[in-house]
Design a protein around this motif. Structure first.
Motif, PDB file in Angstrom:
ATOM      1  N   LEU A 175     -50.391  42.642  12.672  1.00  0.00           N
ATOM      2  CA  LEU A 175     -49.008  43.083  12.855  1.00  0.00           C
ATOM      3  C   LEU A 175     -48.071  42.383  11.874  1.00  0.00           C
ATOM      4  CD1 LEU A 175     -48.754  43.325  16.737  1.00  0.00           C
ATOM      5  CD2 LEU A 175     -48.629  45.210  15.097  1.00  0.00           C
ATOM      6  N   ALA A 176     -48.310  41.107  11.614  1.00  0.00           N
ATOM      7  CA  ALA A 176     -47.479  40.372  10.656  1.00  0.00           C
ATOM      8  C   ALA A 176     -47.595  40.989   9.267  1.00  0.00           C
ATOM      9  CB  ALA A 176     -47.877  38.900  10.628  1.00  0.00           C
ATOM     10  N   SER A 177     -48.802  41.374   8.904  1.00  0.00           N
ATOM     11  CA  SER A 177     -49.023  42.021   7.616  1.00  0.00           C
ATOM     12  C   SER A 177     -48.308  43.367   7.561  1.00  0.00           C
ATOM     13  CB  SER A 177     -50.518  42.204   7.381  1.00  0.00           C
ATOM     14  OG  SER A 177     -50.758  42.906   6.198  1.00  0.00           O
ATOM     15  N   THR A 178     -48.407  44.120   8.636  1.00  0.00           N
ATOM     16  CA  THR A 178     -47.742  45.418   8.710  1.00  0.00           C
ATOM     17  C   THR A 178     -46.228  45.252   8.640  1.00  0.00           C
ATOM     18  OG1 THR A 178     -49.557  46.304  10.027  1.00  0.00           O
ATOM     19  CG2 THR A 178     -47.477  47.511  10.113  1.00  0.00           C
ATOM     20  N   LEU A 179     -45.704  44.233   9.311  1.00  0.00           N
ATOM     21  CA  LEU A 179     -44.269  43.959   9.264  1.00  0.00           C
ATOM     22  C   LEU A 179     -43.835  43.634   7.833  1.00  0.00           C
ATOM     23  CD1 LEU A 179     -41.532  43.519  10.607  1.00  0.00           C
ATOM     24  CD2 LEU A 179     -42.294  41.204  11.193  1.00  0.00           C
ATOM     25  N   SER A 180     -44.608  42.819   7.152  1.00  0.00           N
ATOM     26  CA  SER A 180     -44.289  42.475   5.765  1.00  0.00           C
ATOM     27  C   SER A 180     -44.264  43.712   4.874  1.00  0.00           C
ATOM     28  CB  SER A 180     -45.311  41.478   5.217  1.00  0.00           C
ATOM     29  OG  SER A 180     -45.202  40.253   5.885  1.00  0.00           O
ATOM     30  N   ARG A 181     -45.236  44.590   5.067  1.00  0.00           N
ATOM     31  CA  ARG A 181     -45.277  45.825   4.269  1.00  0.00           C
ATOM     32  C   ARG A 181     -44.081  46.711   4.571  1.00  0.00           C
ATOM     33  NH1 ARG A 181     -50.829  45.792   5.555  1.00  0.00           N
ATOM     34  NH2 ARG A 181     -50.531  47.486   7.007  1.00  0.00           N
ATOM     35  N   ALA A 182     -43.728  46.837   5.840  1.00  0.00           N
ATOM     36  CA  ALA A 182     -42.586  47.676   6.215  1.00  0.00           C
ATOM     37  C   ALA A 182     -41.298  47.144   5.596  1.00  0.00           C
ATOM     38  CB  ALA A 182     -42.459  47.741   7.740  1.00  0.00           C
ATOM     39  N   VAL A 183     -41.115  45.836   5.617  1.00  0.00           N
ATOM     40  CA  VAL A 183     -39.919  45.237   5.032  1.00  0.00           C
ATOM     41  C   VAL A 183     -39.919  45.445   3.522  1.00  0.00           C
ATOM     42  CG1 VAL A 183     -38.736  43.045   4.583  1.00  0.00           C
ATOM     43  CG2 VAL A 183     -39.586  43.559   6.884  1.00  0.00           C
ATOM     44  N   ALA A 184     -41.063  45.219   2.881  1.00  0.00           N
ATOM     45  CA  ALA A 184     -41.163  45.391   1.428  1.00  0.00           C
ATOM     46  C   ALA A 184     -40.852  46.821   1.011  1.00  0.00           C
ATOM     47  CB  ALA A 184     -42.548  44.988   0.945  1.00  0.00           C
ATOM     48  N   LEU A 185     -41.231  47.780   1.853  1.00  0.00           N
ATOM     49  CA  LEU A 185     -40.983  49.185   1.552  1.00  0.00           C
ATOM     50  C   LEU A 185     -39.583  49.638   1.974  1.00  0.00           C
ATOM     51  CD1 LEU A 185     -44.421  50.652   2.649  1.00  0.00           C
ATOM     52  CD2 LEU A 185     -43.554  50.441   0.310  1.00  0.00           C
ATOM     53  N   GLY A 186     -38.875  48.760   2.665  1.00  0.00           N
ATOM     54  CA  GLY A 186     -37.529  49.110   3.123  1.00  0.00           C
ATOM     55  C   GLY A 186     -37.508  50.018   4.332  1.00  0.00           C
ATOM     56  N   ASP A 187     -38.595  50.058   5.075  1.00  0.00           N
ATOM     57  CA  ASP A 187     -38.677  50.916   6.264  1.00  0.00           C
ATOM     58  C   ASP A 187     -38.163  50.135   7.473  1.00  0.00           C
ATOM     59  OD1 ASP A 187     -39.327  52.560   8.405  1.00  0.00           O
ATOM     60  OD2 ASP A 187     -41.269  53.143   7.557  1.00  0.00           O
ATOM     61  N   GLU A 188     -36.867  50.240   7.700  1.00  0.00           N
ATOM     62  CA  GLU A 188     -36.215  49.473   8.755  1.00  0.00           C
ATOM     63  C   GLU A 188     -36.717  49.851  10.152  1.00  0.00           C
ATOM     64  OE1 GLU A 188     -31.737  48.966  10.511  1.00  0.00           O
ATOM     65  OE2 GLU A 188     -31.951  49.219   8.341  1.00  0.00           O
ATOM     66  N   VAL A 189     -36.961  51.120  10.390  1.00  0.00           N
ATOM     67  CA  VAL A 189     -37.424  51.569  11.709  1.00  0.00           C
ATOM     68  C   VAL A 189     -38.808  50.997  12.007  1.00  0.00           C
ATOM     69  CG1 VAL A 189     -38.060  53.574  13.094  1.00  0.00           C
ATOM     70  CG2 VAL A 189     -36.013  53.651  11.670  1.00  0.00           C
ATOM     71  N   ALA A 190     -39.723  51.104  11.054  1.00  0.00           N
ATOM     72  CA  ALA A 190     -41.067  50.559  11.256  1.00  0.00           C
ATOM     73  C   ALA A 190     -41.009  49.046  11.462  1.00  0.00           C
ATOM     74  CB  ALA A 190     -41.964  50.894  10.071  1.00  0.00           C
ATOM     75  N   ALA A 191     -40.169  48.373  10.694  1.00  0.00           N
ATOM     76  CA  ALA A 191     -40.045  46.921  10.825  1.00  0.00           C
ATOM     77  C   ALA A 191     -39.555  46.546  12.226  1.00  0.00           C
ATOM     78  CB  ALA A 191     -39.096  46.376   9.763  1.00  0.00           C
ATOM     79  N   ARG A 192     -38.593  47.292  12.751  1.00  0.00           N
ATOM     80  CA  ARG A 192     -38.091  47.012  14.104  1.00  0.00           C
ATOM     81  C   ARG A 192     -39.168  47.233  15.160  1.00  0.00           C
ATOM     82  NH1 ARG A 192     -32.064  49.671  14.343  1.00  0.00           N
ATOM     83  NH2 ARG A 192     -31.132  48.255  12.828  1.00  0.00           N
ATOM     84  N   VAL A 193     -39.926  48.305  15.020  1.00  0.00           N
ATOM     85  CA  VAL A 193     -40.979  48.615  15.992  1.00  0.00           C
ATOM     86  C   VAL A 193     -42.050  47.530  15.981  1.00  0.00           C
ATOM     87  CG1 VAL A 193     -42.851  50.229  16.530  1.00  0.00           C
ATOM     88  CG2 VAL A 193     -40.562  51.099  15.977  1.00  0.00           C
ATOM     89  N   VAL A 194     -42.481  47.139  14.798  1.00  0.00           N
ATOM     90  CA  VAL A 194     -43.530  46.114  14.690  1.00  0.00           C
ATOM     91  C   VAL A 194     -42.993  44.767  15.168  1.00  0.00           C
ATOM     92  CG1 VAL A 194     -45.079  44.891  13.118  1.00  0.00           C
ATOM     93  CG2 VAL A 194     -44.708  47.339  12.835  1.00  0.00           C
TER      94      VAL A 194
END
Length: 55
Positions: free
Chosen positions: A14-33
């Protein structure tokens, strides 16, 4: 595999997924993770609009 190492593997994923979401600028995915990580770790998520200041 122990329960602790299983949990650690999920947290790492999940931490890796959160990092990817932030790097991609996907705010919704980052909040969910972020919320999922908080629930997994037994922490309550901060309600939207109630973010704490780092001051």
């Amino acid at each position: 595999m122990t329960e602790l190492s299983r949990r650690a593997a999920v947290v790492a994923s999940l931490a890796s997924t959160l990092s990817r979401a932030v790097a991609l600028g996907d705010e919704v995915a980052a909040r969910v993770v972020h919320e999922a990580l908080g629930r997994l770790l037994g922490l309550s998520a901060i309600p939207e609009g109630r973010a704490r200041s780092r001051r």
